[in-house]
Design a protein around this motif. Structure first.
Motif, mmCIF file in Angstrom:
data_model
loop_
_atom_site.group_PDB
_atom_site.id
_atom_site.type_symbol
_atom_site.label_atom_id
_atom_site.label_comp_id
_atom_site.label_asym_id
_atom_site.label_seq_id
_atom_site.Cartn_x
_atom_site.Cartn_y
_atom_site.Cartn_z
ATOM 1 N N ASP A 44 0.901 -1.047 0.010
ATOM 2 C CA ASP A 44 0.004 0.151 0.022
ATOM 3 C C ASP A 44 0.858 1.266 -0.019
ATOM 4 O O ASP A 44 0.424 2.154 -0.121
ATOM 5 C CB ASP A 44 -0.884 -0.024 1.323
ATOM 6 N N LEU A 45 2.170 1.383 0.413
ATOM 7 C CA LEU A 45 3.057 2.496 0.337
ATOM 8 C C LEU A 45 3.003 2.931 -1.063
ATOM 9 O O LEU A 45 3.331 4.036 -1.241
ATOM 10 C CB LEU A 45 4.336 1.982 0.774
ATOM 11 N N ALA A 46 2.858 1.800 -2.160
ATOM 12 C CA ALA A 46 2.899 2.374 -3.612
ATOM 13 C C ALA A 46 1.882 3.434 -4.011
ATOM 14 O O ALA A 46 2.074 4.173 -4.906
ATOM 15 C CB ALA A 46 2.865 1.208 -4.431
ATOM 16 N N ASN A 47 0.787 3.607 -3.028
ATOM 17 C CA ASN A 47 -0.380 4.504 -3.270
ATOM 18 C C ASN A 47 0.088 5.864 -2.764
ATOM 19 O O ASN A 47 -0.693 6.724 -2.833
ATOM 20 C CB ASN A 47 -1.552 4.009 -2.513
ATOM 21 N N LEU A 48 1.054 6.223 -1.918
ATOM 22 C CA LEU A 48 1.384 7.312 -1.300
ATOM 23 C C LEU A 48 2.185 8.287 -2.257
ATOM 24 O O LEU A 48 2.797 7.847 -3.419
ATOM 25 C CB LEU A 48 2.358 6.948 -0.246
ATOM 26 N N LEU A 49 1.825 9.638 -2.122
ATOM 27 C CA LEU A 49 2.563 10.639 -3.162
ATOM 28 C C LEU A 49 4.031 10.766 -2.685
ATOM 29 O O LEU A 49 4.429 10.411 -1.369
ATOM 30 C CB LEU A 49 1.640 11.883 -2.962
ATOM 31 N N PRO A 50 4.750 11.248 -3.662
ATOM 32 C CA PRO A 50 6.201 11.248 -3.144
ATOM 33 C C PRO A 50 6.658 12.047 -2.065
ATOM 34 O O PRO A 50 7.644 11.546 -1.263
ATOM 35 C CB PRO A 50 6.786 12.104 -4.608
ATOM 36 N N ALA A 92 11.297 -5.862 -2.707
ATOM 37 C CA ALA A 92 10.113 -5.111 -3.064
ATOM 38 C C ALA A 92 9.790 -5.166 -4.562
ATOM 39 O O ALA A 92 10.929 -5.256 -5.313
ATOM 40 C CB ALA A 92 10.282 -3.821 -2.574
ATOM 41 N N PRO A 93 8.673 -4.717 -4.997
ATOM 42 C CA PRO A 93 8.330 -4.774 -6.486
ATOM 43 C C PRO A 93 9.259 -3.397 -7.172
ATOM 44 O O PRO A 93 9.482 -2.652 -6.325
ATOM 45 C CB PRO A 93 6.972 -4.570 -6.691
ATOM 46 N N ASP A 94 9.665 -3.753 -8.467
ATOM 47 C CA ASP A 94 10.459 -2.643 -9.290
ATOM 48 C C ASP A 94 9.691 -1.246 -8.933
ATOM 49 O O ASP A 94 10.213 -0.425 -8.689
ATOM 50 C CB ASP A 94 10.808 -2.857 -10.409
ATOM 51 N N GLN A 95 8.330 -1.436 -9.246
ATOM 52 C CA GLN A 95 7.709 0.332 -9.046
ATOM 53 C C GLN A 95 8.016 0.639 -7.733
ATOM 54 O O GLN A 95 8.153 1.812 -7.655
ATOM 55 C CB GLN A 95 6.343 -0.388 -9.369
ATOM 56 N N LEU A 96 7.781 -0.151 -6.699
ATOM 57 C CA LEU A 96 7.841 0.671 -5.354
ATOM 58 C C LEU A 96 9.352 0.944 -4.961
ATOM 59 O O LEU A 96 9.666 1.898 -4.438
ATOM 60 C CB LEU A 96 7.499 -0.591 -4.350
ATOM 61 N N LYS A 97 10.279 0.036 -5.488
ATOM 62 C CA LYS A 97 11.648 0.478 -5.274
ATOM 63 C C LYS A 97 11.931 1.693 -5.948
ATOM 64 O O LYS A 97 12.684 2.812 -5.484
ATOM 65 C CB LYS A 97 12.631 -0.659 -6.018
ATOM 66 N N GLN A 98 11.400 1.939 -7.179
ATOM 67 C CA GLN A 98 11.756 3.009 -8.046
ATOM 68 C C GLN A 98 10.902 4.393 -7.290
ATOM 69 O O GLN A 98 11.514 5.617 -7.247
ATOM 70 C CB GLN A 98 11.198 3.135 -9.448
ATOM 71 N N LEU A 99 9.975 4.416 -6.592
ATOM 72 C CA LEU A 99 9.296 5.096 -5.940
ATOM 73 C C LEU A 99 9.950 5.635 -4.864
ATOM 74 O O LEU A 99 10.056 6.713 -4.516
ATOM 75 C CB LEU A 99 7.768 4.822 -5.154
ATOM 76 N N PHE A 100 10.843 4.841 -3.959
ATOM 77 C CA PHE A 100 11.630 5.250 -2.846
ATOM 78 C C PHE A 100 13.004 6.002 -3.409
ATOM 79 O O PHE A 100 13.479 6.835 -2.933
ATOM 80 C CB PHE A 100 12.028 4.032 -2.018
ATOM 81 N N PHE A 101 13.509 5.453 -4.538
ATOM 82 C CA PHE A 101 14.509 5.861 -5.192
ATOM 83 C C PHE A 101 14.315 7.401 -5.570
ATOM 84 O O PHE A 101 15.353 8.177 -5.448
ATOM 85 C CB PHE A 101 15.111 5.168 -6.363
ATOM 86 N N ASN A 102 13.267 7.689 -6.066
ATOM 87 C CA ASN A 102 12.598 8.679 -6.605
ATOM 88 C C ASN A 102 12.735 10.103 -5.482
ATOM 89 O O ASN A 102 12.751 11.138 -5.747
ATOM 90 C CB ASN A 102 11.393 8.990 -7.306
#
Length: 344
Positions: free
Chosen positions: A248-254, A276-286
């Motif tokens: 659910d962290l993937a639903n959070l804004l940057p 973690a899934p790649d999409q969630l990894k990228q969200l944290f990296f960004n």
């Protein structure tokens, strides 16, 4: 020489103020012997004395003996008396009308709600708006004018748009509200609104279970939910909908992710992101600086193979951090019952 003078003053007595000595005396006298005295006190005196009794704690028997020397034979064997909210309430119920006791006890119980307006300020804006939208706009305008501005603003934002505009217009036109009107609204809140509100705020047991399941390790969580799928499928579905998971962290804004990154243990976050899934990894990296993201990737690569259980524990720790940040008001978590993304 008086009888009181024949009894040596116990050294413990010095730490009790005059008000505390009076409170101990009334507590020791009890309902029957103390009633004639209580009846002579004003409401303010009763409140002050009751508040002091509620905070007394334990009283050495030597002090009780000294204060009640005429009842020495009764109190000599006492280890102590104990003043508390409960003993105060029981004492007052035997002396005063029930409504008077409730008023006094509400006043001395402290910051959880000394007045009706304080109590309303402790009510969720969503729940409060849900109840107020059925009231007359003028009544809502009076109520909101008595709340803290920040809480009133959140309630207004939860009200239906046309209704909220009507309420705001009435607040703008509102002159000094007569005390009689305020008292009438407050009395209505006491007798009707808060009673209905307390019923509506009874917690769904599924919410408590969802919180508990969030703290379980992944294998136990899945085992429990699988078992519930068989025995109580509707409950299992409800719990899943209410749970806030790592995914659910993937639903959070940057900005929310950035707040989590700033407050997290970097080693633990690297372990969580490794699984973690790649999409969630990228969200944290960004949400990191370019250098920090590069170092995080290097740390993850240097770990080599890791146990899935370790990754899951680290992910659970990030979820707990997100919840702690939400509790402190730094972020707002997505409501699992809605499709709204989270904002700071």
């Amino acid at each position: 020489m008086s009888l009181m003078a024949t009894i040596a003053e116990p050294p413990e007595l010095k730490r009790f103020t005059g008000a505390q000595r009076a409170a101990a005396l009334m507590l020791a006298l009890g309902k029957d012997h103390g009633a004639p005295i209580w009846e002579q006190l004003s409401t303010d005196e009763i409140k002050e004395l009751s508040s002091t009794i509620a905070g007394l704690g334990r009283i050495p028997s030597a002090v009780v003996e000294h204060l009640l020397v005429q009842f020495t034979s009764e109190v000599a064997s006492m280890a102590s008396l104990h003043g508390s909210y409960e003993t105060t309430e029981r004492l007052l119920f035997g002396i005063l009308p029930n409504d008077k006791v409730k008023e006094i006890m509400e006043d001395i119980r402290g910051p959880s709600g000394r007045t009706m307006w304080d109590k309303l300020s402790n009510v969720s804006e969503t729940v409060l708006a849900g109840a107020l939208k059925h009231e007359y706009p003028q009544t809502v305008a009076v109520i909101l004018s008595k709340l803290r501005p920040d809480h009133a603003a959140r309630v207004v934002s939860e009200l239906p748009r046309d209704f909220s505009v009507d309420v705001v217009m009435r607040m703008l036109r509102m002159e000094t509200v007569q005390k009689e009107v305020i008292n009438q609204v407050e009395q209505t809140l006491k007798t009707e609104f808060m009673t209905n509100l307390s019923r509506s705020q009874k917690r769904d047991p599924h919410e408590a279970m969802a919180e508990m399941f969030n703290s379980l390790d992944r294998s136990t969580e899945e085992a429990m939910l699988t078992a519930l799928d068989t025995r109580a499928p509707e409950s299992a579905e409800r719990i899943r909908a209410l749970m806030f998971t790592f995914e659910d962290l993937a639903n959070l804004l940057p900005p929310a992710i950035a707040t989590i990154v700033r407050n997290s243990d970097k080693r633990e976050m690297a372990l969580a992101l490794k699984g973690a899934p790649d999409q969630l990894k990228q969200l944290f990296f960004n949400a990191m600086t370019e250098r920090a993201a590069r170092l995080m990737r290097e740390d993850m690569a240097a770990m080599g193979p890791v146990r899935a259980r370790d990754c899951e524990e680290a992910q659970s720790a990030l979820v707990r951090l997100a919840k702690d940040l939400a509790d402190r008001g730094e972020i707002l978590l997505v409501d699992p019952k809605s499709d709204d993304a989270m904002i700071i």
